[in-house]
Design a protein around this motif. Structure first.
Motif, PDB file in Angstrom:
ATOM      1  N   LEU A 179     -34.297  47.122 -93.279  1.00 49.27           N
ATOM      2  CA  LEU A 179     -33.254  46.568 -92.405  1.00 49.27           C
ATOM      3  C   LEU A 179     -33.087  47.367 -91.119  1.00 49.27           C
ATOM      4  CD1 LEU A 179     -30.518  45.594 -95.022  1.00 49.27           C
ATOM      5  CD2 LEU A 179     -32.170  44.100 -93.878  1.00 49.27           C
ATOM      6  N   ASP A 180     -33.614  48.585 -91.072  1.00 44.91           N
ATOM      7  CA  ASP A 180     -33.582  49.363 -89.831  1.00 44.91           C
ATOM      8  C   ASP A 180     -34.595  48.802 -88.831  1.00 44.91           C
ATOM      9  OD1 ASP A 180     -32.799  51.651 -88.163  1.00 44.91           O
ATOM     10  OD2 ASP A 180     -34.848  52.355 -88.549  1.00 44.91           O
TER      11      ASP A 180
ATOM     12  N   GLY B 142     -26.680  38.590 -92.535  1.00 49.26           N
ATOM     13  CA  GLY B 142     -25.906  38.804 -93.748  1.00 49.26           C
ATOM     14  C   GLY B 142     -24.449  39.117 -93.446  1.00 49.26           C
ATOM     15  N   GLU B 143     -24.223  39.947 -92.412  1.00 50.15           N
ATOM     16  CA  GLU B 143     -22.854  40.294 -92.027  1.00 50.15           C
ATOM     17  C   GLU B 143     -22.104  39.069 -91.506  1.00 50.15           C
ATOM     18  OE1 GLU B 143     -23.382  43.421 -89.193  1.00 50.15           O
ATOM     19  OE2 GLU B 143     -23.947  44.917 -90.711  1.00 50.15           O
TER      20      GLU B 143
ATOM     21  N   GLU C 277     -26.134  41.221 -81.633  1.00 55.57           N
ATOM     22  CA  GLU C 277     -25.049  42.114 -82.059  1.00 55.57           C
ATOM     23  C   GLU C 277     -23.955  42.199 -80.998  1.00 55.57           C
ATOM     24  OE1 GLU C 277     -24.567  45.998 -84.790  1.00 55.57           O
ATOM     25  OE2 GLU C 277     -26.416  45.843 -83.622  1.00 55.57           O
TER      26      GLU C 277
ATOM     27  N   ASP D 163     -30.643  37.406-102.834  1.00 60.55           N
ATOM     28  CA  ASP D 163     -31.304  38.509-102.143  1.00 60.55           C
ATOM     29  C   ASP D 163     -32.641  38.055-101.563  1.00 60.55           C
ATOM     30  OD1 ASP D 163     -32.834  38.314-104.433  1.00 60.55           O
ATOM     31  OD2 ASP D 163     -32.780  40.441-104.919  1.00 60.55           O
TER      32      ASP D 163
ATOM     33  N   SER E   3     -32.242  41.487 -81.337  1.00 60.91           N
ATOM     34  CA  SER E   3     -31.128  41.836 -82.234  1.00 60.91           C
ATOM     35  C   SER E   3     -29.970  42.449 -81.459  1.00 60.91           C
ATOM     36  CB  SER E   3     -31.595  42.788 -83.337  1.00 60.91           C
ATOM     37  OG  SER E   3     -32.100  43.984 -82.793  1.00 60.91           O
TER      38      SER E   3
ATOM     39  N   ARG F 186     -29.957  41.949 -91.340  1.00 61.19           N
ATOM     40  CA  ARG F 186     -28.663  42.604 -91.609  1.00 61.19           C
ATOM     41  C   ARG F 186     -27.540  41.879 -90.878  1.00 61.19           C
ATOM     42  NH1 ARG F 186     -25.921  45.762 -88.379  1.00 61.19           N
ATOM     43  NH2 ARG F 186     -27.717  46.325 -87.067  1.00 61.19           N
TER      44      ARG F 186
ATOM     45  N   PRO G 148     -33.288  44.466 -88.001  1.00 65.87           N
ATOM     46  CA  PRO G 148     -31.822  44.366 -88.105  1.00 65.87           C
ATOM     47  C   PRO G 148     -31.288  42.930 -88.053  1.00 65.87           C
ATOM     48  CG  PRO G 148     -32.466  45.128 -85.923  1.00 65.87           C
ATOM     49  CD  PRO G 148     -33.709  45.126 -86.761  1.00 65.87           C
TER      50      PRO G 148
END
Length: 385
Positions: free
Chosen positions: A300-301, A310-311, A349, A235, A345, A307, A304
């Motif tokens: 994380l908002d 991590g994904e 994405e 983490d 970001s 996030r 991002p």
């Protein structure tokens, strides 16, 4: 007198490289056998002269031509092929890869393929290369030693722990220049503001990665590959003082923490000296003067990129490679003023959504995924501009 360790530094004109030269100059155990840079030929030649190096490499052809004209005391190798030749023909015992971005993967592969130990400051080698890079190291017996404060801390904390003792790893983040800001407060931040890191002095791309927290996403993947730890047991926590560099959770409920001043020379020296602690001109911490250490959860908002990293990490395959390539394109566009901060970001994405993830069959499949991701990210930048 014991044999000196033959050291090759790739990316010697950058932040890590110049500080590595400082560490090297203070050590009787290290002998420099080569240096490389991208375009900064004048600084590279100055370094070569100062440290008695007779072979260098420059990625940029024009810079290499200028260097060859100005420097007659040694040999200048050119381009990515010259970089690989420098690694293979140097006779080095240890290569410090301090190159920025996915350009570091080729030299990493060349180093490990030759069975040469690798001091790795180039996160992207493990992010993009993943299991192929670690498998190559295992096949040739070469060691990979991390060169950053977080993974050096974890490396030291884990060393000597028996199997099964380590239950989890925690990477710390300073939070960058925008720690505590909500997403809506980040729409109009400038390049200058994003480059104003509160703790560390780094290059432009790495500093922006710190501002978006993408650097922690890359470090998450790096820790997974370096230590063989599942993602669900790693983490990230925000620690604005940047004095605790890593933490290890043990099976008995105890937690070990690695503390030290925010000076990257500690990590560089640890890697160059084979995991040993040697004397450095760094002031030790005065805990009473420090007063308190604080920790916060990551928003994380507002950030991002962590996030998304991590994904992509959990998706596996070519997804981390796609993420990394899209990030490099987006950060470059932001630094040039062609993209807003939060759009970094968005580009990543969009690229991940468009390309998804494919199985990694070889290093060539990674290079192909990198090319496709850069093209897709470039299109996304153009649409948002």
């Amino acid at each position: 007198m014991p044999t000196r360790k033959r050291l090759l530094i790739l990316g010697s004109t950058g932040s890590i490289g110049t500080q590595a030269l400082d560490v090297c100059a203070r050590s009787d155990e290290l002998e420099l056998v080569g240096l490389s840079a991208g375009r900064s030929w004048e600084e590279l030649i100055e370094q070569a002269r100062a440290h008695g190096v007779t072979r260098v490499a420059l990625s940029d052809e024009h810079a290499a031509a200028r260097a060859s004209e100005a420097w007659t005391d040694g040999e200048v190798l050119v381009g990515s092929e010259g970089l690989v030749r420098l690694v293979v023909e140097s006779g080095a015992d240890l290569v410090l890869n301090a190159l920025v971005g996915s350009a570091g993967l080729g030299p990493t592969v060349a180093t490990l393929g030759e069975g040469i130990d690798l001091a790795l400051a180039n996160k992207e080698s493990l992010v993009v290369g993943g299991e192929l890079v670690t498998a190559l190291a295992e096949a040739t017996g070469a060691r990979i030693v991390p060169v950053d404060s977080e993974h050096t801390a974890l490396h030291q904390l884990i060393a000597g722990q028996p199997p099964g003792a380590v239950q989890g790893l925690t990477i710390t983040a300073s939070g960058g220049p925008f720690r505590g800001r909500r997403r809506e407060e980040l729409h109009d931040v400038t390049v200058t503001q994003a480059l104003a890191h509160p703790t560390w002095a780094m290059g432009g791309k790495i500093t922006i990665d710190s501002a978006t927290l993408m650097n922690k996403g890359l470090e998450l993947m790096e820790a997974h590959h370096l230590f063989g730890t599942p993602y669900e047991r790693i983490d990230v926590v925000v620690h604005p003082q940047s004095l605790v560099h890593g933490l290890v959770q043990l099976a008995d409920g105890a937690m070990l923490a690695h503390l030290g001043p925010p000076d990257i020379r500690t990590a560089i020296s640890y890697a160059l000296h084979g995991g040993e602690s040697v004397q450095l001109p760094i002031q030790a911490l005065d805990l009473a003067a420090v007063g308190e250490l604080t920790f916060e959860a990551v928003d994380l908002d507002a950030f991002p990129c962590l996030r998304l990293a991590g994904e992509a990490a959990r998706e596996g395959g070519t997804a981390p490679c796609v993420l990394n390539a899209a990030n490099e394109i987006a950060v470059h566009a932001f630094l040039e003023g062609r993209l807003r901060f939060l759009e970094i970001s968005e580009v990543i994405e969009r690229t991940l959504t468009q390309l998804g993830s494919e199985p990694i069959l070889s290093f060539e499949s990674l290079y192909e995924a990198d090319r496709h991701a850069r093209a897709s990210a470039g299109e996304a930048v153009a649409e948002l501009a």
